[in-house]
Structures are given as structure tokens and as C-alpha cells.
Design a protein around this motif. Structure first.
Motif, PDB file in Angstrom:
ATOM      1  N   MET A  28       0.840  -1.202   0.000  1.00 23.40           N
ATOM      2  CA  MET A  28       0.000   0.000   0.000  1.00 23.40           C
ATOM      3  C   MET A  28       0.879   1.258   0.000  1.00 23.40           C
ATOM      4  N   VAL A  58     -20.957  -9.633  -2.214  1.00 22.57           N
ATOM      5  CA  VAL A  58     -21.267  -9.491  -0.791  1.00 22.57           C
ATOM      6  C   VAL A  58     -20.476  -8.362  -0.141  1.00 22.57           C
ATOM      7  N   HIS A  60     -17.881  -4.793  -1.238  1.00 19.76           N
ATOM      8  CA  HIS A  60     -17.178  -4.000  -2.228  1.00 19.76           C
ATOM      9  C   HIS A  60     -16.562  -2.810  -1.518  1.00 19.76           C
ATOM     10  N   ALA A  61     -15.271  -2.573  -1.758  1.00 17.86           N
ATOM     11  CA  ALA A  61     -14.607  -1.443  -1.113  1.00 17.86           C
ATOM     12  C   ALA A  61     -13.709  -0.732  -2.099  1.00 17.86           C
ATOM     13  N   GLU A  62     -13.743   0.604  -2.033  1.00 18.68           N
ATOM     14  CA  GLU A  62     -12.801   1.423  -2.791  1.00 18.68           C
ATOM     15  C   GLU A  62     -11.820   1.986  -1.783  1.00 18.68           C
ATOM     16  N   LEU A  63     -10.534   1.783  -2.037  1.00 19.32           N
ATOM     17  CA  LEU A  63      -9.526   2.154  -1.044  1.00 19.32           C
ATOM     18  C   LEU A  63      -8.651   3.291  -1.542  1.00 19.32           C
ATOM     19  N   PHE A  64      -8.114   4.040  -0.591  1.00 16.33           N
ATOM     20  CA  PHE A  64      -7.266   5.191  -0.859  1.00 16.33           C
ATOM     21  C   PHE A  64      -6.003   5.048  -0.008  1.00 16.33           C
ATOM     22  N   PRO A  65      -4.997   5.943  -0.195  1.00 15.29           N
ATOM     23  CA  PRO A  65      -3.754   5.730   0.556  1.00 15.29           C
ATOM     24  C   PRO A  65      -3.915   5.729   2.085  1.00 15.29           C
ATOM     25  N   GLY A  66      -5.060   6.137   2.589  1.00 14.34           N
ATOM     26  CA  GLY A  66      -5.275   6.154   4.034  1.00 14.34           C
ATOM     27  C   GLY A  66      -5.520   4.785   4.647  1.00 14.34           C
ATOM     28  N   ILE A  67      -5.501   3.734   3.834  1.00 16.08           N
ATOM     29  CA  ILE A  67      -5.650   2.373   4.376  1.00 16.08           C
ATOM     30  C   ILE A  67      -4.246   1.836   4.670  1.00 16.08           C
ATOM     31  N   ALA A  68      -4.086   1.228   5.832  1.00 16.56           N
ATOM     32  CA  ALA A  68      -2.771   0.754   6.273  1.00 16.56           C
ATOM     33  C   ALA A  68      -2.238  -0.349   5.358  1.00 16.56           C
ATOM     34  N   TYR A  72      -6.586  -4.984   6.004  1.00 14.88           N
ATOM     35  CA  TYR A  72      -7.410  -5.957   6.705  1.00 14.88           C
ATOM     36  C   TYR A  72      -8.849  -5.456   6.720  1.00 14.88           C
ATOM     37  N   PHE A  73      -9.782  -6.352   6.462  1.00 10.26           N
ATOM     38  CA  PHE A  73     -11.200  -5.996   6.508  1.00 10.26           C
ATOM     39  C   PHE A  73     -11.957  -7.086   7.211  1.00 10.26           C
ATOM     40  N   PHE A  75     -16.160  -7.981   7.571  1.00 10.25           N
ATOM     41  CA  PHE A  75     -17.514  -7.568   7.229  1.00 10.25           C
ATOM     42  C   PHE A  75     -18.456  -8.732   7.515  1.00 10.25           C
TER      43      PHE A  75
END
Lengths: 107, 160
Positions: A28, A58, A60-68, A72-73, A75
Motif C-alpha cells: 500500500m 457481498v 465491495h470497497a474502494e480504497l485510498f492511501p489512508g488504508i494501512a 485488513y477488513f 464484514f
């Protein structure tokens, strides 16, 4: 070398809410860092994660640089029949990877 | 021979000390409460996410540690009160940061199938700041919650 781990309960009751935990191995890279000779390290993050169970989406995620790093998710979802959960993710270099896990649904 | 009086804690000193400790505990509490106001920078981004409406405060529970030793990985939990039925469910959860160079952290899409509107993840935080979670419902309403995190070692700053 597995690039991701998906954890689901061994057996789930039909229609019951259960937790899915997903851990993806990925640096990341934010694109804000410099290497030891002062050059910018190009941004490379996982920007989309999608989990599909028996053909239905089931998670769906859109990620940006603020995710470590090593995203890890966790749900929640429900299942009506046994099947396979597949998670697919794509990073900025265009690489798409996936991981599958089987799920058993009891009456 | 004169013996020095042992340095015993008097009742007065004990009371003053106790009050001081209570005061120290209250200061961060008050700071957290006054931080309820939304950071101005985030308002346009939130409007964009909700399709123009400003979310009401409530129904969303955002759990973050009050103090994070490192901003590189801070655990985050968003939980939204919703029956998660086809008639009433959470459509999207957005997470925003006040001080990160990229204020949008993540966007999650949910549906009635989820059964429970809850997501956990780990985020990066560039310093002590407020984090805002916004939930967009299928009926078009939006709800939000915010939390203040004290970060001792920030992420995404030079040299990190």
C-alpha cells in the motif's frame, strides 16, 4: 505464497449472519514517500476489493492511501447455500489477484 | 538524637492531589466533546458522498482508539444501526480524515444481504485528528459519527 487470507466460520446456519475476515498482503505504497536517493516512490495501492459469494457480490470497497499496509477488513454477510467465497482485488500497477474459500451451510 | 518526622501524606495534601488527578482526567474529556463540530474542510467531500445532503449525527458508531501509538495502522470499526432489509438498509459507508493528505480513506458498499452493517479495517493517520464516518441509507438519508484520535507517531509524513 499466499497473498491473502480469508477467514470464515467452518459451518454457518442457513440465513445466519456471519463474519468474514480478509487480510491481503500488499505494501500500500502511498506515493508520498521518498527513497534513499530522494526519488519519489510511485503510488501503488490496492484500490478495489470485491468479494463474491456464489456469483452475488457481498462486499465491495474502494480504497485510498489512508488504508494501512497489508489491508485488513472484516464484514458481515449471510448465505442460503454452501458455496465458494471469492475475493478479488486490483492495485495501481494493474495486477488483479484473488483468493477463494469454501463455505458450508447447514440447515 | 532528633528523628526527622517521616514524610507522611496529610489529609489536605491527599485531597489536593486527588482533585488534581481528577482535573487531569477531565481535560482530555472536554477536548473530545468540543471536537463534535465537523472540520470545515470535509464538508464539501461529505456532501459529494451523500449526494448533496448534510448527514445528521447519529445511528453510526465509529470506534477508534483514543490514543494511537503509531499512525501507520489504527484499527477502525464502523457500525450503523439498520435492520438491513431490502426496504431499509445501508447503501454506503464513507470514512474521512481531517488531516491526511488524501482526506478520503475508504468507501464501502453494502446491501441487505450483509445482515449487519458493520465494517472493520486498519487506517493510516497523519497526526492527531478527527475521523468521520458517514453512512448513506437506501432512502437517501445520511448519518454520521466522528471520533478524535491522538496519534503519537504520525504516518505519511516525510521520512516515515
Amino acid at each position: 505464497m499466499a497473498k491473502a487470507r480469508i477467514k470464515v466460520p467452518e459451518v454457518v446456519k442457513r440465513g445466519a449472519v456471519f463474519e468474514v475476515r480478509l487480510l491481503i498482503r500488499h505494501p500500500m505504497e502511498t506515493g508520498f514517500r521518498y527513497n534513499n536517493v530522494g526519488q519519489k516512490i510511485p503510488k501503488n495501492i490496492v484500490h478495489t476489493v470485491r468479494c463474491v459469494y456464489n456469483g452475488a457480490e457481498v462486499f465491495h470497497a474502494e480504497l485510498f492511501p489512508g488504508i494501512a499496509a497489508n489491508p485488513y477488513f472484516s464484514f458481515f454477510t449471510t448465505a442460503e447455500a454452501s458455496g465458494e467465497l471469492e475475493c478479488v482485488w486490483t492495485d495501481d500497477t494493474g495486477v488483479t489477484m484473488s483468493e477463494r474459500v469454501a463455505l458450508t451451510v447447514s440447515e | 538524637m532528633i528523628y526527622a518526622r517521616p514524610n507522611r501524606l496529610s489529609r489536605r495534601r491527599a485531597l489536593v492531589g486527588l482533585l488534581g488527578c481528577l482535573g487531569c482526567l477531565l481535560v482530555p474529556l472536554r477536548k473530545a466533546r468540543s471536537a463534535d463540530a465537523l472540520p470545515e474542510k470535509l464538508a464539501p467531500l461529505i456532501r459529494q458522498a451523500t449526494g448533496g445532503v448534510m448527514p445528521q449525527v447519529g445511528r453510526v458508531t465509529l470506534t477508534l482508539p483514543a490514543l494511537a501509538e503509531s499512525g501507520h495502522s489504527v484499527r477502525l470499526r464502523v457500525r450503523v444501526e439498520s435492520p438491513m432489509t431490502p426496504q431499509a438498509h445501508v447503501r454506503q459507508i464513507h470514512v474521512f480524515s481531517e488531516k491526511n493528505p488524501r482526506p478520503v480513506i475508504a468507501r464501502f458498499s453494502l446491501g441487505p444481504r450483509a445482515g449487519r452493517a458493520e465494517v472493520h479495517t486498519r487506517i493510516r493517520l497523519a497526526g492527531t485528528q478527527q475521523v468521520v464516518a458517514v453512512a448513506v441509507m437506501n432512502d437517501g438519508t445520511a448519518w454520521m459519527a466522528s471520533a478524535e484520535v491522538v496519534v503519537t507517531a504520525a504516518a505519511c509524513v516525510e521520512g516515515s
